[in-house]
Motif scaffolding. Sequence first.
Motif, PDB file in Angstrom:
ATOM      1  N   GLU A   1     -80.247  40.831 -15.976  1.00  0.00           N
ATOM      2  CA  GLU A   1     -81.614  41.460 -15.845  1.00  0.00           C
ATOM      3  C   GLU A   1     -82.819  40.558 -16.046  1.00  0.00           C
ATOM      4  OE1 GLU A   1     -82.309  44.627 -18.678  1.00  0.00           O
ATOM      5  OE2 GLU A   1     -80.971  45.944 -17.882  1.00  0.00           O
ATOM      6  N   SER A   2     -82.672  39.230 -16.326  1.00  0.00           N
ATOM      7  CA  SER A   2     -83.773  38.417 -16.338  1.00  0.00           C
ATOM      8  C   SER A   2     -83.937  38.143 -15.007  1.00  0.00           C
ATOM      9  CB  SER A   2     -83.573  37.097 -17.120  1.00  0.00           C
ATOM     10  OG  SER A   2     -82.494  36.456 -16.482  1.00  0.00           O
ATOM     11  N   GLU A   3     -82.842  38.175 -14.075  1.00  0.00           N
ATOM     12  CA  GLU A   3     -83.403  37.842 -12.624  1.00  0.00           C
ATOM     13  C   GLU A   3     -83.910  39.068 -12.033  1.00  0.00           C
ATOM     14  OE1 GLU A   3     -80.627  35.811 -10.326  1.00  0.00           O
ATOM     15  OE2 GLU A   3     -80.579  34.060 -11.645  1.00  0.00           O
ATOM     16  N   LEU A   4     -83.438  40.298 -12.474  1.00  0.00           N
ATOM     17  CA  LEU A   4     -83.828  41.724 -11.890  1.00  0.00           C
ATOM     18  C   LEU A   4     -85.202  41.913 -12.128  1.00  0.00           C
ATOM     19  CD1 LEU A   4     -82.060  43.624  -9.928  1.00  0.00           C
ATOM     20  CD2 LEU A   4     -81.983  44.943 -12.137  1.00  0.00           C
TER      21      LEU A   4
ATOM     22  N   LEU B   1     -88.747  47.267 -30.188  1.00  0.00           N
ATOM     23  CA  LEU B   1     -89.352  46.304 -30.436  1.00  0.00           C
ATOM     24  C   LEU B   1     -90.437  46.000 -29.624  1.00  0.00           C
ATOM     25  CD1 LEU B   1     -86.622  43.880 -31.869  1.00  0.00           C
ATOM     26  CD2 LEU B   1     -88.358  45.200 -33.085  1.00  0.00           C
ATOM     27  N   GLY B   2     -90.291  46.816 -28.453  1.00  0.00           N
ATOM     28  CA  GLY B   2     -91.476  46.734 -27.416  1.00  0.00           C
ATOM     29  C   GLY B   2     -91.020  45.475 -26.358  1.00  0.00           C
ATOM     30  N   ALA B   3     -92.011  45.065 -25.808  1.00  0.00           N
ATOM     31  CA  ALA B   3     -91.652  43.867 -24.619  1.00  0.00           C
ATOM     32  C   ALA B   3     -91.388  42.662 -25.200  1.00  0.00           C
ATOM     33  CB  ALA B   3     -92.917  43.933 -23.653  1.00  0.00           C
ATOM     34  N   CYS B   4     -90.472  41.935 -24.477  1.00  0.00           N
ATOM     35  CA  CYS B   4     -90.375  40.495 -24.685  1.00  0.00           C
ATOM     36  C   CYS B   4     -89.959  39.886 -23.299  1.00  0.00           C
ATOM     37  CB  CYS B   4     -89.072  40.205 -25.769  1.00  0.00           C
ATOM     38  SG  CYS B   4     -87.559  40.561 -25.303  1.00  0.00           S
ATOM     39  N   GLU B   5     -90.211  38.592 -23.338  1.00  0.00           N
ATOM     40  CA  GLU B   5     -89.424  37.892 -22.073  1.00  0.00           C
ATOM     41  C   GLU B   5     -88.531  36.889 -22.379  1.00  0.00           C
ATOM     42  OE1 GLU B   5     -92.622  36.095 -19.547  1.00  0.00           O
ATOM     43  OE2 GLU B   5     -93.818  37.732 -19.796  1.00  0.00           O
ATOM     44  N   LEU B   6     -87.297  36.980 -21.391  1.00  0.00           N
ATOM     45  CA  LEU B   6     -86.203  36.223 -21.714  1.00  0.00           C
ATOM     46  C   LEU B   6     -85.937  35.456 -20.434  1.00  0.00           C
ATOM     47  CD1 LEU B   6     -83.278  36.763 -23.900  1.00  0.00           C
ATOM     48  CD2 LEU B   6     -82.642  36.137 -21.642  1.00  0.00           C
ATOM     49  N   TRP B   7     -85.434  34.197 -20.507  1.00  0.00           N
ATOM     50  CA  TRP B   7     -84.787  33.656 -19.276  1.00  0.00           C
ATOM     51  C   TRP B   7     -83.888  32.522 -19.675  1.00  0.00           C
ATOM     52  CZ3 TRP B   7     -89.997  33.685 -20.675  1.00  0.00           C
ATOM     53  CH2 TRP B   7     -90.471  32.469 -20.995  1.00  0.00           C
ATOM     54  N   LEU B   8     -82.927  32.122 -18.823  1.00  0.00           N
ATOM     55  CA  LEU B   8     -82.016  31.358 -19.119  1.00  0.00           C
ATOM     56  C   LEU B   8     -82.727  29.866 -18.455  1.00  0.00           C
ATOM     57  CD1 LEU B   8     -78.573  32.973 -18.160  1.00  0.00           C
ATOM     58  CD2 LEU B   8     -80.100  33.121 -20.129  1.00  0.00           C
ATOM     59  N   GLU B   9     -82.666  28.812 -19.205  1.00  0.00           N
ATOM     60  CA  GLU B   9     -83.157  27.667 -18.824  1.00  0.00           C
ATOM     61  C   GLU B   9     -82.517  26.166 -19.241  1.00  0.00           C
ATOM     62  OE1 GLU B   9     -86.998  27.252 -20.363  1.00  0.00           O
ATOM     63  OE2 GLU B   9     -86.227  26.414 -22.379  1.00  0.00           O
ATOM     64  N   GLY B  10     -82.564  25.244 -18.537  1.00  0.00           N
ATOM     65  CA  GLY B  10     -82.047  23.958 -19.233  1.00  0.00           C
ATOM     66  C   GLY B  10     -80.624  23.737 -18.999  1.00  0.00           C
TER      67      GLY B  10
END
Lengths: 208, 212
Positions: free
Chosen positions: A24-27, A37-46
């Motif tokens: 989903e984070s890529e899509l 809870l509304g909007a948030c941003e999430l991505w995999l890193e490191g």
Amino acid sequence: MSLAELIEQRRFVGREFLVWLWFESELFEGRFSLDALGACELWLEGQITLVQEKEQSRLKGAAPSSAPEAHEALRQGKLPSQARVRVTRGELEYAFLFNADAFALAGVKIPSVVKDAADEQFYERMYLIEELETLFTALYGEFLALRLSAAWETGVAPFVRAWVRGEPVDVAAYQKLRGKLAPVRGAARSRTTPPPAQAPERAARVVA
Amino acid sequence: MGALKGSISFSKFYVRGELPDGFRDRFAERIQLRAFRPLTVEEDAEQRAGWCSIENPLDCELDHGKIFFNSYLNLGLRTDRWQVPSALFKAHFAEAEREHLAKRGREKLGRREKEELRAVVSRKLRAQLMPVMKVVDLSWNLEAGVVRFWNQSPRAHEGLAELFEDTFELDLVPESPYTAARELGLTSEQLAAFEVLKPTVFHAESTLGGAR
């Protein structure tokens, strides 16, 4: 099945949750919209570790989950067992290593703690940790609504498989399917530690 | 690292069971009974674990003010262990063995003598060393029934479960994908579906889902 057996034998669900977060984070370019809870941003890193039985691929770098090696590992049948995750909601930004099998967070970076006194620092840290857990649990609730629905195998999983194969995903069709499935009911349960500004005074200590 | 400061790595547990009436007094009393007691040179114990103040591991006189932080119960789990370096022990044991045999004009120690000499050498060396201290923070949100323990090793979890259950007479259930799902309040249908889940094969070939 006993509780201990259910805990051990359903650990794979944590890895599937991590695949879904990655997907989903890529899509949606890191943007998640949580029902409660509304909007948030999430991505995999490191860093990300993908495993299949005894084989393991451990990738590090700025965005290892975007690397061709990471997607190739998925295509070979490996699943992520842990990954470093960055998540923001409003002004709060967190980063942590998520261990999918244990459903545990390590090396959590919380927004700066501003209080000076040890007691106040404790309440502020716990408030921020519980905020993160509430957010992450809500994401898990969103995933479980899909994973536990009858539509998972024939409706949802094919989109994820297309992404794993590197094929374009029909985002509109996926979003339409997502919209039909409500998150599980407790996904937005409230934390119990009040925000630092509202924290009650701790009872005076007894002097020994 | 810990609950009050430092890096944040913890394991989460759910407390199973109800808090008894008047639990604060009862818990304070039971915690004090299981407060950490220092190891002494004279005793045989290799290690000992017990509760200490979360703010000061040397403070093991635990009253309400040191334990309860509003709706949290905070403690340190302190474990002290004698850790005599193996090379040091071997060298001192060999020297003691030589002296013992020379004094008695013999060439070899009996099994029992060897054990006794080991104990003597251990005590002698312990008197010159300090036990190695390890402290792990524990923070129990009493309202939510959630314990956070600032250590992720399974061995440390075993020690925690033993002391926690002995102190509070309540069980700890570790966090996992299953327990996290259960805490979300799944419907009975969802819970039943979770309990029979089979792993998804994501790398399988499929003609569905991708954009045509």
